[in-house]
Design a protein around this motif. Structure first.
Motif, mmCIF file in Angstrom:
data_model
loop_
_atom_site.group_PDB
_atom_site.id
_atom_site.type_symbol
_atom_site.label_atom_id
_atom_site.label_comp_id
_atom_site.label_asym_id
_atom_site.label_seq_id
_atom_site.Cartn_x
_atom_site.Cartn_y
_atom_site.Cartn_z
ATOM 1 N N LEU A 54 0.821 -1.204 0.000
ATOM 2 C CA LEU A 54 0.000 0.000 0.000
ATOM 3 C C LEU A 54 0.859 1.260 0.000
ATOM 4 O O LEU A 54 0.526 2.240 -0.655
ATOM 5 C CB LEU A 54 -0.945 0.026 1.198
ATOM 6 N N ARG A 62 3.213 1.518 -5.368
ATOM 7 C CA ARG A 62 2.361 1.425 -4.174
ATOM 8 C C ARG A 62 0.905 1.637 -4.577
ATOM 9 O O ARG A 62 0.608 2.284 -5.583
ATOM 10 C CB ARG A 62 2.807 2.414 -3.115
ATOM 11 N N HIS A 63 0.004 1.094 -3.767
ATOM 12 C CA HIS A 63 -1.410 1.083 -4.147
ATOM 13 C C HIS A 63 -2.346 1.895 -3.269
ATOM 14 O O HIS A 63 -3.528 1.996 -3.591
ATOM 15 C CB HIS A 63 -1.919 -0.369 -4.178
ATOM 16 N N ARG A 64 -1.885 2.454 -2.162
ATOM 17 C CA ARG A 64 -2.818 3.225 -1.331
ATOM 18 C C ARG A 64 -3.421 4.350 -2.171
ATOM 19 O O ARG A 64 -2.705 5.107 -2.802
ATOM 20 C CB ARG A 64 -2.142 3.808 -0.098
ATOM 21 N N LEU A 128 -9.011 -2.523 -1.975
ATOM 22 C CA LEU A 128 -8.271 -1.328 -2.389
ATOM 23 C C LEU A 128 -9.116 -0.064 -2.260
ATOM 24 O O LEU A 128 -8.586 1.011 -1.987
ATOM 25 C CB LEU A 128 -7.761 -1.495 -3.817
ATOM 26 N N THR A 131 -8.748 1.907 0.993
ATOM 27 C CA THR A 131 -7.525 2.663 1.267
ATOM 28 C C THR A 131 -7.700 4.069 0.705
ATOM 29 O O THR A 131 -8.274 4.248 -0.361
ATOM 30 C CB THR A 131 -6.298 1.990 0.638
#
Length: 136
Positions: A54, A62-64, A128, A131
């Motif tokens: 994240l 990153r995925h946040r 997801l 977030t």
């Protein structure tokens, strides 16, 4: 009369996302048919976590806060030219298409992993969506 008022309120709440044409989006879990967030987190950790996290760029970005973010726009990550050409914004539907076949969406991108199972994709996307864009 109270019953009609309640039903009217429910109708208004249900219609607002459609009337705003994406300005206010329904939660991604709803858009993806109510994915299981807990299962999505476990799937994300198990299937995606080897390359992504994240909050830290790894082999993948990153995925946040990925939902609503422009494609190929994470600071500090060197995206492939193929993904930079895609443009647009990550939406639940776009993430679903990406997870079905990243090479179909961006031939030559660095990601090859697919998630063929519809329910697993829905759960990962639901997770997801929980977030936000702030780092933790």
């Amino acid at each position: 009369m109270k019953r009609l008022a309640r039903e009217g309120l429910v109708l208004v709440i249900a219609v607002i996302p459609f009337l705003t044409n994406g300005i206010v989006q329904a939660p991604a879990a709803s858009a993806q048919g109510g994915g299981d967030i807990g299962r999505g987190r476990a799937l994300y950790d198990g299937r995606c976590g080897g390359c992504h996290s994240l909050d830290v760029n790894r082999t993948g970005p990153r995925h946040r806060g990925v939902i609503g973010r422009r494609v190929a726009s994470t600071d500090g990550y060197d995206y492939s030219p193929a993904l930079r050409r895609v443009g647009g914004v990550w939406t639940p539907d776009r993430l679903d298409a990406w997870l079905q076949g990243p090479q179909r969406m961006a031939p030559g991108s660095r990601m090859y992993l697919t998630v063929p199972d519809t329910n697993q994709r829905r759960d990962i996307i639901a997770y997801l969506a929980t977030t936000d864009g702030s780092e933790r």
